[in-house]
Design a protein around this motif. Structure first.
Motif, PDB file in Angstrom:
ATOM      1  N   LEU A   2       0.817  -1.210   0.000  1.00  0.00           N
ATOM      2  CA  LEU A   2       0.000   0.000   0.000  1.00  0.00           C
ATOM      3  C   LEU A   2       0.854   1.265   0.000  1.00  0.00           C
ATOM      4  CD1 LEU A   2      -2.711  -1.051   2.609  1.00  0.00           C
ATOM      5  CD2 LEU A   2      -2.869  -1.119   0.124  1.00  0.00           C
ATOM      6  N   GLY A   3       2.171   1.098  -0.082  1.00  0.00           N
ATOM      7  CA  GLY A   3       3.049   2.259  -0.196  1.00  0.00           C
ATOM      8  C   GLY A   3       3.690   2.715   1.092  1.00  0.00           C
ATOM      9  N   LEU A   4       3.501   2.005   2.198  1.00  0.00           N
ATOM     10  CA  LEU A   4       4.113   2.393   3.472  1.00  0.00           C
ATOM     11  C   LEU A   4       5.463   1.719   3.636  1.00  0.00           C
ATOM     12  CD1 LEU A   4       1.334   2.419   6.221  1.00  0.00           C
ATOM     13  CD2 LEU A   4       2.090   4.266   4.735  1.00  0.00           C
ATOM     14  N   THR A   5       6.417   2.455   4.228  1.00  0.00           N
ATOM     15  CA  THR A   5       7.681   1.844   4.589  1.00  0.00           C
ATOM     16  C   THR A   5       7.481   1.025   5.861  1.00  0.00           C
ATOM     17  OG1 THR A   5       8.391   3.681   5.992  1.00  0.00           O
ATOM     18  CG2 THR A   5       8.905   3.828   3.641  1.00  0.00           C
ATOM     19  N   GLU A   6       8.466   0.197   6.168  1.00  0.00           N
ATOM     20  CA  GLU A   6       8.359  -0.626   7.369  1.00  0.00           C
ATOM     21  C   GLU A   6       8.260   0.246   8.617  1.00  0.00           C
ATOM     22  OE1 GLU A   6      10.750  -4.219   9.706  1.00  0.00           O
ATOM     23  OE2 GLU A   6      11.403  -3.530   7.713  1.00  0.00           O
ATOM     24  N   GLU A   7       9.054   1.336   8.663  1.00  0.00           N
ATOM     25  CA  GLU A   7       9.022   2.218   9.834  1.00  0.00           C
ATOM     26  C   GLU A   7       7.668   2.907   9.968  1.00  0.00           C
ATOM     27  OE1 GLU A   7      11.105   2.097  12.025  1.00  0.00           O
ATOM     28  OE2 GLU A   7      12.793   1.125  11.043  1.00  0.00           O
ATOM     29  N   ARG A  21      -6.478 -20.252 -17.600  1.00  0.00           N
ATOM     30  CA  ARG A  21      -6.392 -21.659 -17.201  1.00  0.00           C
ATOM     31  C   ARG A  21      -6.450 -21.851 -15.683  1.00  0.00           C
ATOM     32  NH1 ARG A  21      -7.923 -22.104 -21.336  1.00  0.00           N
ATOM     33  NH2 ARG A  21      -7.070 -23.106 -23.204  1.00  0.00           N
ATOM     34  N   GLU A  22      -6.307 -20.773 -14.910  1.00  0.00           N
ATOM     35  CA  GLU A  22      -6.216 -20.947 -13.467  1.00  0.00           C
ATOM     36  C   GLU A  22      -7.211 -20.093 -12.690  1.00  0.00           C
ATOM     37  OE1 GLU A  22      -2.209 -20.100 -12.436  1.00  0.00           O
ATOM     38  OE2 GLU A  22      -1.367 -21.635 -13.759  1.00  0.00           O
ATOM     39  N   GLU A  23      -7.169 -18.771 -12.898  1.00  0.00           N
ATOM     40  CA  GLU A  23      -7.937 -17.901 -12.007  1.00  0.00           C
ATOM     41  C   GLU A  23      -8.363 -16.619 -12.707  1.00  0.00           C
ATOM     42  OE1 GLU A  23      -7.014 -17.129  -7.585  1.00  0.00           O
ATOM     43  OE2 GLU A  23      -6.167 -15.385  -8.586  1.00  0.00           O
ATOM     44  N   VAL A  24      -9.538 -16.151 -12.343  1.00  0.00           N
ATOM     45  CA  VAL A  24     -10.033 -14.840 -12.758  1.00  0.00           C
ATOM     46  C   VAL A  24     -10.366 -14.059 -11.482  1.00  0.00           C
ATOM     47  CG1 VAL A  24     -11.825 -13.571 -14.004  1.00  0.00           C
ATOM     48  CG2 VAL A  24     -10.968 -15.746 -14.921  1.00  0.00           C
ATOM     49  N   SER A  25      -9.821 -12.855 -11.359  1.00  0.00           N
ATOM     50  CA  SER A  25     -10.040 -12.031 -10.173  1.00  0.00           C
ATOM     51  C   SER A  25     -10.612 -10.684 -10.609  1.00  0.00           C
ATOM     52  CB  SER A  25      -8.717 -11.811  -9.421  1.00  0.00           C
ATOM     53  OG  SER A  25      -8.093 -13.048  -9.137  1.00  0.00           O
ATOM     54  N   LEU A  26     -11.696 -10.266  -9.959  1.00  0.00           N
ATOM     55  CA  LEU A  26     -12.427  -9.070 -10.392  1.00  0.00           C
ATOM     56  C   LEU A  26     -12.734  -8.159  -9.210  1.00  0.00           C
ATOM     57  CD1 LEU A  26     -15.069 -11.026 -12.510  1.00  0.00           C
ATOM     58  CD2 LEU A  26     -12.991  -9.984 -13.408  1.00  0.00           C
ATOM     59  N   ASN A  69       1.933  -5.220  -8.905  1.00  0.00           N
ATOM     60  CA  ASN A  69       1.355  -4.182  -8.055  1.00  0.00           C
ATOM     61  C   ASN A  69      -0.165  -4.230  -8.057  1.00  0.00           C
ATOM     62  OD1 ASN A  69       3.345  -2.262  -6.756  1.00  0.00           O
ATOM     63  ND2 ASN A  69       4.155  -2.292  -8.823  1.00  0.00           N
ATOM     64  N   ILE A  70      -0.749  -4.430  -9.230  1.00  0.00           N
ATOM     65  CA  ILE A  70      -2.205  -4.504  -9.313  1.00  0.00           C
ATOM     66  C   ILE A  70      -2.713  -5.748  -8.590  1.00  0.00           C
ATOM     67  CG2 ILE A  70      -4.162  -4.701 -10.900  1.00  0.00           C
ATOM     68  CD1 ILE A  70      -2.503  -3.117 -12.943  1.00  0.00           C
ATOM     69  N   LEU A  71      -1.996  -6.860  -8.737  1.00  0.00           N
ATOM     70  CA  LEU A  71      -2.382  -8.082  -8.036  1.00  0.00           C
ATOM     71  C   LEU A  71      -2.298  -7.890  -6.525  1.00  0.00           C
ATOM     72  CD1 LEU A  71      -3.152 -11.063  -8.013  1.00  0.00           C
ATOM     73  CD2 LEU A  71      -0.728 -11.625  -8.247  1.00  0.00           C
ATOM     74  N   ALA A  72      -1.248  -7.198  -6.049  1.00  0.00           N
ATOM     75  CA  ALA A  72      -1.124  -6.929  -4.612  1.00  0.00           C
ATOM     76  C   ALA A  72      -2.283  -6.072  -4.124  1.00  0.00           C
ATOM     77  CB  ALA A  72       0.212  -6.239  -4.332  1.00  0.00           C
ATOM     78  N   MET A  73      -2.718  -5.122  -4.960  1.00  0.00           N
ATOM     79  CA  MET A  73      -3.857  -4.289  -4.592  1.00  0.00           C
ATOM     80  C   MET A  73      -5.124  -5.132  -4.492  1.00  0.00           C
ATOM     81  SD  MET A  73      -5.394  -0.946  -6.511  1.00  0.00           S
ATOM     82  CE  MET A  73      -3.912  -0.035  -6.145  1.00  0.00           C
ATOM     83  N   PHE A  74      -5.313  -6.044  -5.454  1.00  0.00           N
ATOM     84  CA  PHE A  74      -6.491  -6.918  -5.391  1.00  0.00           C
ATOM     85  C   PHE A  74      -6.484  -7.742  -4.104  1.00  0.00           C
ATOM     86  CE2 PHE A  74      -8.338 -11.119  -5.831  1.00  0.00           C
ATOM     87  CZ  PHE A  74      -9.632 -10.812  -6.199  1.00  0.00           C
ATOM     88  N   GLU A  75      -5.343  -8.321  -3.775  1.00  0.00           N
ATOM     89  CA  GLU A  75      -5.260  -9.157  -2.579  1.00  0.00           C
ATOM     90  C   GLU A  75      -5.550  -8.340  -1.320  1.00  0.00           C
ATOM     91  OE1 GLU A  75      -5.254 -12.216  -2.651  1.00  0.00           O
ATOM     92  OE2 GLU A  75      -4.391 -12.807  -4.575  1.00  0.00           O
TER      93      GLU A  75
END
Length: 349
Positions: free
Chosen positions: A9-14, A155-160, A259-265
């Motif tokens: 989401l754009g935050l650093t660890e600190e 063949r595996e997955e569709v995410s919407l 990045n888009i996949l991380a946003m979906f998750e």
């Protein structure tokens, strides 16, 4: 501490460590942050400034019998107690910012295609053009054809993710065959919409139909993201998040897709199952029928054919008949005429 779960989401660890600490200990000040997280004063102030800009932290202002905004020496500083924004608000805000950044990056990459075309004549060695990895399509029929191809070859997955508060009947009729084909072929289909769709009976009926075929449907309180992901390798997003007429971007460049996949998750993790939310509504209504179920009862009592009733409600005949069967069981009726009589006695229609 420092799990780095919010990095997508754009935050650093600190920054994440500071936000989590402020959630656990409301009112903590700068000195407390420095002591517990072992940060230098300079680093702590910098990270606090960024978190304030993002709206994730604000200073607690002690009330002194009035509601006027503090000024001058009374204005809160980093030494004052810090309060963290509610996690729902914080995650939604960060998701919106990340989506905006991704759209800007996608547009920057698509702008490279004319640049390549203008540089090609300057090259002494003529080579076939290379694929940039992102394609912008503005023609709606071509967009639909490309999405149909992606769904067909998946063949595996569709995410919407769909941010609309209701699906239009024409969109449902267009999407239904494509999604059902994916489910029949054994693909995993995950769909996220906003909770407001619970107020739109045809949309709820369509989502329940997808669930009955094996799709996983979840609802989130708020999102502006509109995402289609195929096999975690190809992402489709609108050129402009608020104006679908400007076309769509098809990305296959690994960094952007990741990045888009991380946003979906992230959105998926913040959402709730459709079945659970419908169950909560049923409990709140004292086991009475939902608005969609009332519409099914009225259609059934009109004496028309199932095909006509399903068409009027914007659902498939199979879904329409399943609703009738569920309602008959709920009413304890052995046939449709008895169900109609019991529904009238209970004041459901």
């Amino acid at each position: 501490m420092g799990t780095d779960e919010m990095s997508c989401l754009g935050l650093t660890e600190e920054q994440e460590r500071i936000y989590r600490l402020c959630l656990r200990e409301p009112g903590i000040g700068l000195d407390g942050l420095i002591d517990q997280l072992r940060l230098s004063p300079h680093a702590a102030r910098e990270e606090l400034g960024r978190l304030r800009e993002l709206g994730l932290l604000h200073s607690e202002v002690p009330t002194q019998g009035g509601s006027e905004e503090p000024s001058g020496e009374d204005r809160p500083s980093d030494e004052d107690g810090l309060a963290a924004a509610d996690p729902d608000v914080a995650v939604a805000r960060l998701l919106d910012l990340r989506l905006h950044e991704l759209h800007e990056k996608l547009q920057q990459v698509t702008e490279l295609q004319p640049l390549v075309a203008s540089l090609r004549p300057e090259s002494a060695e003529q080579r076939p053009p290379t694929v940039v990895g992102i394609e912008q399509i503005t023609d709606l029929p071509k967009i639909r054809d490309r999405i149909d191809d992606l769904a067909f070859f998946a063949r595996e997955e569709v995410s919407l993710v769909e941010p609309s508060t209701a699906l239009r009947p024409e969109d449902i009729e267009q999407d239904r065959p494509r999604v059902l084909r994916c489910l029949r072929r054994g693909l995993t289909v995950r769909t996220v919409l906003v909770r407001k769709v619970l107020d739109h009976a045809p949309t709820v009926a369509y989502l329940r139909e997808l669930e009955s075929h094996g799709a996983r449907v979840r609802l989130v309180s708020h999102t502006t993201a509109k995402i289609q992901m195929y096999d975690r390798r190809t992402a489709v997003v609108p050129v402009h998040p608020e104006d679908s007429s400007r076309g769509a971007l098809f990305a296959q460049e690994s960094g952007l897709v990741s990045n888009i996949l991380a946003m979906f998750e992230s959105i998926w993790a913040e959402s709730d199952d459709l079945g659970a939310l419908l169950g909560e509504r049923r409990s709140e209504d004292d086991d009475g029928p939902s608005e969609l179920e009332r519409m099914v009862l009225r259609a059934m009592c009109s004496g028309g054919k199932d095909e006509a009733g399903a068409r009027d409600l914007g659902v498939s005949v199979r879904t329409y008949r399943r609703y009738i069967a569920d309602l008959m069981q709920l009413l304890g009726a052995g046939n449709r005429p008895q169900a109609a009589l019991l529904a009238r006695e209970r004041g459901w229609i």
